[in-house]
Design a protein around this motif. Sequence first.
Motif, PDB file in Angstrom:
ATOM      1  N   PHE A   1       0.827  -1.204   0.000  1.00 56.67           N
ATOM      2  CA  PHE A   1       0.000   0.000   0.000  1.00 56.67           C
ATOM      3  C   PHE A   1       0.862   1.256   0.000  1.00 56.67           C
ATOM      4  O   PHE A   1       1.812   1.368   0.780  1.00 56.67           O
ATOM      5  CB  PHE A   1      -0.915   0.015   1.228  1.00 56.67           C
ATOM      6  CG  PHE A   1      -1.977  -1.027   1.182  1.00 56.67           C
ATOM      7  CD1 PHE A   1      -3.214  -0.762   0.626  1.00 56.67           C
ATOM      8  CD2 PHE A   1      -1.728  -2.298   1.679  1.00 56.67           C
ATOM      9  CE1 PHE A   1      -4.190  -1.737   0.560  1.00 56.67           C
ATOM     10  CE2 PHE A   1      -2.704  -3.281   1.627  1.00 56.67           C
ATOM     11  CZ  PHE A   1      -3.932  -2.998   1.067  1.00 56.67           C
ATOM     12  N   TYR A   2       0.488   2.203  -0.862  1.00 62.13           N
ATOM     13  CA  TYR A   2       1.191   3.475  -0.970  1.00 62.13           C
ATOM     14  C   TYR A   2       0.156   4.577  -0.970  1.00 62.13           C
ATOM     15  O   TYR A   2      -0.887   4.443  -1.626  1.00 62.13           O
ATOM     16  CB  TYR A   2       2.034   3.495  -2.250  1.00 62.13           C
ATOM     17  CG  TYR A   2       2.689   4.817  -2.525  1.00 62.13           C
ATOM     18  CD1 TYR A   2       3.639   5.327  -1.643  1.00 62.13           C
ATOM     19  CD2 TYR A   2       2.372   5.558  -3.645  1.00 62.13           C
ATOM     20  CE1 TYR A   2       4.244   6.543  -1.890  1.00 62.13           C
ATOM     21  CE2 TYR A   2       2.981   6.768  -3.898  1.00 62.13           C
ATOM     22  CZ  TYR A   2       3.912   7.262  -3.016  1.00 62.13           C
ATOM     23  OH  TYR A   2       4.506   8.470  -3.256  1.00 62.13           O
TER      24      TYR A   2
ATOM     25  N   ALA B   1      -4.808   6.119  -6.889  1.00 60.76           N
ATOM     26  CA  ALA B   1      -5.482   5.462  -8.015  1.00 60.76           C
ATOM     27  C   ALA B   1      -6.815   4.864  -7.590  1.00 60.76           C
ATOM     28  O   ALA B   1      -7.800   4.933  -8.328  1.00 60.76           O
ATOM     29  CB  ALA B   1      -4.578   4.388  -8.620  1.00 60.76           C
ATOM     30  N   VAL B   2      -6.865   4.268  -6.390  1.00 61.60           N
ATOM     31  CA  VAL B   2      -8.124   3.695  -5.892  1.00 61.60           C
ATOM     32  C   VAL B   2      -9.133   4.812  -5.647  1.00 61.60           C
ATOM     33  O   VAL B   2     -10.317   4.679  -5.942  1.00 61.60           O
ATOM     34  CB  VAL B   2      -7.880   2.876  -4.609  1.00 61.60           C
ATOM     35  CG1 VAL B   2      -9.193   2.383  -4.015  1.00 61.60           C
ATOM     36  CG2 VAL B   2      -6.956   1.700  -4.896  1.00 61.60           C
TER      37      VAL B   2
ATOM     38  N   ALA C   1     -13.901  -4.006  -4.644  1.00 63.42           N
ATOM     39  CA  ALA C   1     -12.768  -4.690  -5.269  1.00 63.42           C
ATOM     40  C   ALA C   1     -11.573  -4.735  -4.322  1.00 63.42           C
ATOM     41  O   ALA C   1     -10.907  -5.770  -4.195  1.00 63.42           O
ATOM     42  CB  ALA C   1     -12.387  -3.995  -6.576  1.00 63.42           C
ATOM     43  N   LEU C   2     -11.305  -3.624  -3.635  1.00 63.42           N
ATOM     44  CA  LEU C   2     -10.179  -3.596  -2.712  1.00 63.42           C
ATOM     45  C   LEU C   2     -10.448  -4.483  -1.504  1.00 63.42           C
ATOM     46  O   LEU C   2      -9.544  -5.180  -1.034  1.00 63.42           O
ATOM     47  CB  LEU C   2      -9.866  -2.166  -2.280  1.00 63.42           C
ATOM     48  CG  LEU C   2      -8.670  -2.000  -1.351  1.00 63.42           C
ATOM     49  CD1 LEU C   2      -7.418  -2.669  -1.909  1.00 63.42           C
ATOM     50  CD2 LEU C   2      -8.419  -0.523  -1.082  1.00 63.42           C
ATOM     51  N   ALA C   3     -11.661  -4.502  -1.011  1.00 67.68           N
ATOM     52  CA  ALA C   3     -12.000  -5.375   0.120  1.00 67.68           C
ATOM     53  C   ALA C   3     -11.694  -6.832  -0.218  1.00 67.68           C
ATOM     54  O   ALA C   3     -11.112  -7.561   0.596  1.00 67.68           O
ATOM     55  CB  ALA C   3     -13.468  -5.218   0.497  1.00 67.68           C
TER      56      ALA C   3
ATOM     57  N   LEU D   1      -3.128   7.518   2.771  1.00 68.31           N
ATOM     58  CA  LEU D   1      -2.964   6.119   3.161  1.00 68.31           C
ATOM     59  C   LEU D   1      -3.826   5.797   4.376  1.00 68.31           C
ATOM     60  O   LEU D   1      -4.469   4.749   4.437  1.00 68.31           O
ATOM     61  CB  LEU D   1      -1.494   5.833   3.456  1.00 68.31           C
ATOM     62  CG  LEU D   1      -1.119   4.385   3.744  1.00 68.31           C
ATOM     63  CD1 LEU D   1      -1.518   3.466   2.602  1.00 68.31           C
ATOM     64  CD2 LEU D   1       0.387   4.280   4.011  1.00 68.31           C
ATOM     65  N   LYS D   2      -3.868   6.702   5.329  1.00 70.15           N
ATOM     66  CA  LYS D   2      -4.689   6.489   6.527  1.00 70.15           C
ATOM     67  C   LYS D   2      -6.162   6.413   6.155  1.00 70.15           C
ATOM     68  O   LYS D   2      -6.900   5.553   6.658  1.00 70.15           O
ATOM     69  CB  LYS D   2      -4.452   7.632   7.528  1.00 70.15           C
ATOM     70  CG  LYS D   2      -5.242   7.537   8.823  1.00 70.15           C
ATOM     71  CD  LYS D   2      -4.744   6.418   9.698  1.00 70.15           C
ATOM     72  CE  LYS D   2      -5.257   6.468  11.122  1.00 70.15           C
ATOM     73  NZ  LYS D   2      -6.679   6.246  11.282  1.00 70.15           N
ATOM     74  N   ASN D   3      -6.617   7.292   5.279  1.00 68.84           N
ATOM     75  CA  ASN D   3      -8.017   7.269   4.854  1.00 68.84           C
ATOM     76  C   ASN D   3      -8.362   5.938   4.183  1.00 68.84           C
ATOM     77  O   ASN D   3      -9.400   5.338   4.471  1.00 68.84           O
ATOM     78  CB  ASN D   3      -8.304   8.438   3.903  1.00 68.84           C
ATOM     79  CG  ASN D   3      -9.744   8.476   3.477  1.00 68.84           C
ATOM     80  OD1 ASN D   3     -10.651   8.660   4.279  1.00 68.84           O
ATOM     81  ND2 ASN D   3      -9.971   8.295   2.176  1.00 68.84           N
TER      82      ASN D   3
END
Length: 196
Positions: free
Chosen positions: A8-9, A43-44, A67-69, A93-95
């Motif tokens: 994760f970035y 991007a997400v 999709a991420l889940a 990133l925190k969000n």
Amino acid sequence: MSDKILVFYGSYRSDRMGVRLADYVVAGLKARGAEAELVDAKAVDLPMLDRMYKEYPKGTAPAAMEALAQKIIGADAFVFITGEYNWGPQPGLKNLTDHFLEEWFWRPAAIASYSAGRFSGVRSGTAWHSILSEMGMVVVSSTLAVGPISQTLDDQAQPVGAPGQSLDKSFGRFADDLAWWTEAARAQRARRAPPY
């Protein structure tokens, strides 16, 4: 069995340097046989947190969140690449991470920090340790700390000079630590279901 690792970035800045470290980590994990995938918060592009994934009725979460889940649920381990903003974690990133909770449980996580300066984002990395632990992950003890980022990795995420050599030397232990905990957690989940 290859380890499925999400990297994760979270920088949203237009001149992002930390993506070099994210790309370096993904390439390094793939070279060791892992199925590593970069998840770029920009991007997400999840909205500022209003409702967590678990708060949506099944099948109604926004497509990017759903999709991420599913990727998080299917992963064996996580790496968080974190820059430092005013001694703290990047808000993007925190969000992204705050949209999920149970999806993270019972898997190991590793932290790689960076900054433009000599402190290498370690204050943010320290903050992330507590955050990830609270979210149900086991944070491995090995970390990467890269700074100045522009003098360690070039724009193709290739190590340069003495700082790059130091990063290469540190990466082996970092990846070994994550791989050990990934295997241990996978074996334990197969042996006995997590208590919650």
